[in-house]
Motif scaffolding. Structure first.
Motif, PDB file in Angstrom:
ATOM      1  N   ILE A 130       0.686  -1.070  -0.149  1.00 45.61           N
ATOM      2  CA  ILE A 130      -0.119  -0.067   0.092  1.00 45.61           C
ATOM      3  C   ILE A 130       0.963   1.238   0.085  1.00 45.61           C
ATOM      4  O   ILE A 130       1.811   1.362   0.757  1.00 45.61           O
ATOM      5  N   ILE A 131       0.638   2.067  -0.887  1.00 46.60           N
ATOM      6  CA  ILE A 131       1.259   3.424  -0.818  1.00 46.60           C
ATOM      7  C   ILE A 131       0.354   4.763  -0.834  1.00 46.60           C
ATOM      8  O   ILE A 131      -0.915   4.507  -0.968  1.00 46.60           O
ATOM      9  N   PRO A 132       0.782   5.824  -0.638  1.00 49.20           N
ATOM     10  CA  PRO A 132      -0.267   7.150  -0.347  1.00 49.20           C
ATOM     11  C   PRO A 132      -1.181   7.001  -1.699  1.00 49.20           C
ATOM     12  O   PRO A 132      -2.289   7.431  -1.415  1.00 49.20           O
ATOM     13  N   HIS A 163      -2.750   4.926  -3.390  1.00 50.78           N
ATOM     14  CA  HIS A 163      -3.905   4.025  -3.294  1.00 50.78           C
ATOM     15  C   HIS A 163      -4.986   4.639  -2.250  1.00 50.78           C
ATOM     16  O   HIS A 163      -6.095   4.523  -2.582  1.00 50.78           O
ATOM     17  N   LYS A 164      -4.409   4.932  -1.197  1.00 49.46           N
ATOM     18  CA  LYS A 164      -5.484   6.069  -0.003  1.00 49.46           C
ATOM     19  C   LYS A 164      -5.851   6.996  -1.063  1.00 49.46           C
ATOM     20  O   LYS A 164      -7.001   7.042  -0.727  1.00 49.46           O
ATOM     21  N   ASN A 165      -5.031   7.606  -1.629  1.00 51.27           N
ATOM     22  CA  ASN A 165      -5.799   8.831  -2.518  1.00 51.27           C
ATOM     23  C   ASN A 165      -6.914   8.274  -3.512  1.00 51.27           C
ATOM     24  O   ASN A 165      -7.867   8.813  -3.622  1.00 51.27           O
ATOM     25  N   GLY A 166      -6.655   7.315  -3.857  1.00 48.73           N
ATOM     26  CA  GLY A 166      -7.472   6.627  -5.022  1.00 48.73           C
ATOM     27  C   GLY A 166      -8.858   6.459  -4.342  1.00 48.73           C
ATOM     28  O   GLY A 166      -9.961   6.511  -5.001  1.00 48.73           O
ATOM     29  N   LEU A 167      -8.820   5.603  -3.215  1.00 50.98           N
ATOM     30  CA  LEU A 167      -9.908   4.997  -2.488  1.00 50.98           C
ATOM     31  C   LEU A 167     -10.648   6.411  -1.898  1.00 50.98           C
ATOM     32  O   LEU A 167     -12.069   6.319  -1.928  1.00 50.98           O
ATOM     33  N   TYR A 168     -10.023   7.208  -1.707  1.00 55.08           N
ATOM     34  CA  TYR A 168     -10.472   8.675  -1.139  1.00 55.08           C
ATOM     35  C   TYR A 168     -11.500   9.300  -2.007  1.00 55.08           C
ATOM     36  O   TYR A 168     -12.521   9.842  -1.972  1.00 55.08           O
TER      37      TYR A 168
END
Length: 92
Positions: free
Chosen positions: A47-49, A51-56
């Motif tokens: 997991i990289i930032p 991916h979190k931004n994509g889910l956000y």
């Protein structure tokens, strides 16, 4: 490549659970975006930032289109988001 975080499999699992629910609710844009995100995560192996931004972005799009609160997939997506924050060492 980064070391795989302990939350990795659970994140992929939560996102994967959301896909059929999103499909059944007719949220095609969210389905495509979630499937792309799963593919990117699995391709990277951690997991990289980004991916979190994509889910956000997926969650924000659902909120803006007023589909989030009616969607049963929200719980899976929310759980994946919390796990991503933990995997990245961010405060939850």
């Amino acid at each position: 490549m980064s070391t795989r975080q302990p939350q990795f499999e659970e994140i992929v699992d939560q996102l994967s659970k959301a896909v059929p629910i999103l499909k059944s609710e007719g949220l095609d844009g969210s389905v495509k975006d979630t499937e792309k995100l799963i593919s990117r995560i699995q391709g990277m192996g951690s997991i990289i930032p980004l991916h979190k931004n994509g889910l956000y972005s997926i969650l924000r799009m659902m909120l803006e289109s007023n589909t989030y609160y009616d969607s049963k997939a929200g719980e899976c997506l929310d759980q994946a988001f919390v796990l991503m924050k933990e995997a990245l060492g961010e405060n939850v």
